[in-house]
Design a protein around this motif. Structure first.
Motif, PDB file in Angstrom:
ATOM      1  N   LEU A   1      80.976-119.954 -13.169  1.00 46.59           N
ATOM      2  CA  LEU A   1      79.704-120.665 -13.034  1.00 46.59           C
ATOM      3  C   LEU A   1      79.941-121.911 -12.197  1.00 46.59           C
ATOM      4  N   VAL A   2      79.173-122.079 -11.122  1.00 44.23           N
ATOM      5  CA  VAL A   2      79.386-123.229 -10.241  1.00 44.23           C
ATOM      6  C   VAL A   2      78.044-123.766  -9.759  1.00 44.23           C
ATOM      7  N   HIS A   3      77.916-125.083  -9.763  1.00 50.00           N
ATOM      8  CA  HIS A   3      76.763-125.729  -9.122  1.00 50.00           C
ATOM      9  C   HIS A   3      77.090-125.878  -7.642  1.00 50.00           C
ATOM     10  N   SER A   4      76.113-125.665  -6.794  1.00 46.39           N
ATOM     11  CA  SER A   4      76.361-125.695  -5.346  1.00 46.39           C
ATOM     12  C   SER A   4      76.981-127.006  -4.886  1.00 46.39           C
ATOM     13  N   ALA A   5      76.666-128.115  -5.577  1.00 48.34           N
ATOM     14  CA  ALA A   5      77.189-129.427  -5.168  1.00 48.34           C
ATOM     15  C   ALA A   5      78.663-129.593  -5.502  1.00 48.34           C
ATOM     16  N   THR A   6      79.217-128.696  -6.316  1.00 48.84           N
ATOM     17  CA  THR A   6      80.658-128.749  -6.635  1.00 48.84           C
ATOM     18  C   THR A   6      81.320-127.427  -6.256  1.00 48.84           C
ATOM     19  N   TYR A   7      80.839-126.828  -5.196  1.00 54.65           N
ATOM     20  CA  TYR A   7      81.408-125.561  -4.726  1.00 54.65           C
ATOM     21  C   TYR A   7      82.857-125.782  -4.316  1.00 54.65           C
ATOM     22  N   PRO A   8      83.771-124.905  -4.738  1.00 50.05           N
ATOM     23  CA  PRO A   8      85.193-125.099  -4.423  1.00 50.05           C
ATOM     24  C   PRO A   8      85.425-125.210  -2.919  1.00 50.05           C
ATOM     25  N   ASP A   9      86.274-126.130  -2.531  1.00 48.25           N
ATOM     26  CA  ASP A   9      86.547-126.370  -1.116  1.00 48.25           C
ATOM     27  C   ASP A   9      87.099-125.128  -0.435  1.00 48.25           C
TER      28      ASP A   9
ATOM     29  N   LEU B   1      69.053-107.338 -19.033  1.00 49.80           N
ATOM     30  CA  LEU B   1      70.284-108.099 -18.849  1.00 49.80           C
ATOM     31  C   LEU B   1      70.859-107.808 -17.463  1.00 49.80           C
ATOM     32  N   HIS B   2      71.069-108.871 -16.688  1.00 50.59           N
ATOM     33  CA  HIS B   2      71.711-108.761 -15.374  1.00 50.59           C
ATOM     34  C   HIS B   2      73.143-109.276 -15.532  1.00 50.59           C
ATOM     35  N   GLU B   3      74.114-108.413 -15.301  1.00 48.94           N
ATOM     36  CA  GLU B   3      75.510-108.808 -15.486  1.00 48.94           C
ATOM     37  C   GLU B   3      76.108-109.302 -14.181  1.00 48.94           C
ATOM     38  N   PHE B   4      76.921-110.387 -14.290  1.00 49.42           N
ATOM     39  CA  PHE B   4      77.492-111.007 -13.100  1.00 49.42           C
ATOM     40  C   PHE B   4      78.934-111.439 -13.326  1.00 49.42           C
ATOM     41  N   ASP B   5      79.662-111.467 -12.209  1.00 53.26           N
ATOM     42  CA  ASP B   5      80.995-112.076 -12.204  1.00 53.26           C
ATOM     43  C   ASP B   5      80.907-113.552 -11.840  1.00 53.26           C
ATOM     44  N   VAL B   6      79.950-113.876 -10.968  1.00 57.27           N
ATOM     45  CA  VAL B   6      79.792-115.251 -10.466  1.00 57.27           C
ATOM     46  C   VAL B   6      78.313-115.626 -10.508  1.00 57.27           C
ATOM     47  N   VAL B   7      78.022-116.827 -11.014  1.00 52.97           N
ATOM     48  CA  VAL B   7      76.666-117.372 -10.972  1.00 52.97           C
ATOM     49  C   VAL B   7      76.720-118.709 -10.242  1.00 52.97           C
ATOM     50  N   ILE B   8      75.905-118.833  -9.200  1.00 57.76           N
ATOM     51  CA  ILE B   8      75.838-120.072  -8.417  1.00 57.76           C
ATOM     52  C   ILE B   8      74.483-120.726  -8.667  1.00 57.76           C
ATOM     53  N   LEU B   9      74.515-121.936  -9.196  1.00 59.46           N
ATOM     54  CA  LEU B   9      73.294-122.682  -9.470  1.00 59.46           C
ATOM     55  C   LEU B   9      72.933-123.563  -8.276  1.00 59.46           C
TER      56      LEU B   9
END
Length: 562
Positions: free
Chosen positions: A164-172, A372-380
């Protein structure tokens, strides 16, 4: 004095700037030119502000170059952009170049978070989170409009076991999405840019859309060094010219309004703006779309037909560009896109209409709507507590010990979008109630085709105008022996009311948007921007400075109130 870690820091400086983005860079440069002792503290590890933090796929500015840069000849004479709308990597290089040319780092303390600010003994006391106290006579807040991340209160968000990642802290270094099930939640400018990139990759992408983004074509292109070198003989005029326009962009503006044109001429104007790309569709077309429902519907119909022609899937087409207009065009911030609609139309991209099937919550494996929608990655891509959030995080107390949170509990009150009552010698840059995401006038402002409210403002002219005003105010204080400059309570109330009165003559109040603070639960619903134009804003703030209108002056004791 420069530092690169969060070690304990305690010192006094004449002027302190909080924030090392565009405002911090320009403020430091100009204050040093005027002979002030000045330091900058920045939460990040380097300059750049929003461009230091935003590293998500496709992140780029939507103000075009050469207009999106500071009017500092020492910098722009030697700097060359690679494209019309630069990406985040190039923007960080630009800030590095500013540092190299202007030697900014020597007066900047990075990795430093201010948490607790109070007026005490005739100066500002700023507490550093990890120890230390910085005191100053003048405090300049360049904390930006988009810093405090917004996480929607989705039930069981913490239960999700995927990434789970917020777009403002997306990994470099990015996220490996190959072969993975990826969700993007949020459909603003960031959501458009992320989807545009990830949808082309080898992944199964699900985009959760509540409100269609009325995005315009960016019309991106490469820019050569030769064309820029030739244009630089006009840079001073172009960059200064932004301050004297309503939007901060020196676009061509036509005097004729919507009802002065024939149907064929209206279509021609809209088509010309559309083909030019960027925000020309807003800036070089009749402006009544923000105040007239009939004109607004015509703009939406034009946009709708352009977009629907690019989407083959009929179900997706109705979600992306519904035939029936669902919200007033331009009352939510439009974005710029390159191939967003074609990407949404791809077979590996699925759309979920949140108006029909809202998010009920998260589970360990995904997101629950009606299924239910299953995910590996969710980007907020859920945005920010815009305009006020970064200011609140400083926990500022006024002369009476009252927190800013309490002062603004019933709504934002500033004088000129620059100062707050009982917070003397504290100035704000790119701030609420200034043309930060928009632009306003006085309650008597009469809306005509030539001066309808603006929906967008270019950042650099606003930042430069406010900082130039602050420097003039500080110099005027010196000359007149003024120790404290404070905003009158009544003047702040009038400024707020003027903004809301004009806002109520537009279509903005009829929709929810971050313009109105409506994206944050519990936040006062109000127009947060001055919507009358950068040019009019400059006129108003400088007229007030001439005779200190709306300010209280103190020379040991109050000597005049105007």
């Amino acid at each position: 004095m420069a530092a690169t870690n969060g070690e304990s820091k305690s010192f006094h400086t004449e002027a302190l700037i909080i924030g090392g983005g565009m405002g911090g860079v320009y403020g430091l440069h100009r204050l040093r030119q005027e002979g002030y002792q000045v330091k900058v503290v920045e939460a990040g590890s380097y300059f750049g502000g929003v461009w230091h933090w935003n590293r998500y796929p496709g992140a780029r500015v939507d103000s075009e170059c050469p207009l999106y840069q500071l009017n500092i000849p020492e910098v722009w004479k030697g700097w060359t952009w690679s494209e019309r709308f630069p990406g985040h990597e190039e923007l960080r290089k630009y800030y590095k170049y500013c540092d190299e040319v202007l030697d900014l780092s020597k007066d900047t303390i990075f990795n430093t978070i201010i948490e607790g600010v109070e007026w005490k003994d005739g100066q500002w006391k700023c507490n550093v989170r990890n120890g230390g106290v910085i005191t100053c006579k003048y405090l300049m807040l360049c904390t930006g409009s988009s810093y405090k991340k917004h996480f929607p209160d989705f039930p069981n968000l913490d239960k999700f076991k995927g990434q789970l990642v917020h777009s403002a802290t997306y990994p470099d270094g990015g996220i490996d999405v190959k072969g993975k099930k990826v969700a993007v939640v949020g459909n603003g400018a960031t959501g458009v840019q992320v989807v545009q990139e990830l949808g082309k990759q080898d992944c199964n992408l699900t985009v959760f859309i509540r409100t269609p983004n009325t995005a315009f074509p960016m019309v991106q292109r490469k820019m050569t060094a030769e064309e820029q070198d030739c244009l630089k003989q006009f840079y001073k005029l172009i960059l200064e010219g932004g301050r004297h326009t309503r939007s901060g962009f020196p676009n061509n503006v036509w005097k004729e309004g919507w009802y002065d044109l024939t149907p064929e001429q209206r279509l021609q104007r809209m088509d010309e703006g559309w083909k030019l790309g960027g925000f020309s569709f807003f800036l070089s077309t009749p402006r009544e779309f923000l105040v007239d429902k009939e004109v607004n519907a015509a703009f939406y119909d034009f946009w709708k037909e352009k977009v629907r022609a690019r989407v083959s899937d009929p179900e997706k087409r109705e979600i992306i560009a519904p035939y029936k207009q669902e919200h007033y065009f331009g009352t939510k911030r439009p974005s710029l896109e390159q191939d967003y609609y074609e990407v949404l139309d791809r077979p590996n991209v699925k759309l979920v209409n949140l108006k029909k099937t809202p998010i009920e919550g998260f589970t360990e494996t995904g997101i629950k709507t009606d299924v239910l929608h299953e995910f590996d990655v969710v980007i907020l891509c859920t945005g920010y507590d815009s305009m006020t959030g970064s200011l609140m995080d400083l926990y500022i107390k006024d002369k009476d010990g009252k927190l800013l949170q309490e002062k603004w509990q019933k709504g934002v009150e500033t004088h000129l979008g620059l100062m707050i009552h009982k917070m003397p010698n504290m100035f704000m840059v790119y701030s609420p109630q200034a043309p930060t995401g928009e632009s306003n006038r006085s309650p008597s402002f009469v809306i005509t085709p030539a001066n309808s409210p603006k929906a967008l403002s270019n950042g650099p002219p606003v930042v430069e105008s406010q900082i130039e005003w602050i420097i003039k105010a500080m110099s005027k204080m010196r000359k007149e022996g003024i120790e404290e400059l404070d905003a009158e309570d009544e003047s702040a109330k009038k400024w707020r009311q003027a903004i809301q009165d004009l806002n109520n003559k537009t279509l903005y109040p009829l929709e929810n948007s971050w313009y109105m603070g409506a994206n944050i639960p519990g936040k006062v619903r109000e127009q947060l921007n001055y919507i009358g134009g950068v040019d009019m804003y400059n006129k108003e703030i400088h007229e007030a400075l001439d005779d200190w209108a709306g300010f209280q002056l103190t020379k040991g004791q109050a000597v005049s109130v105007k």
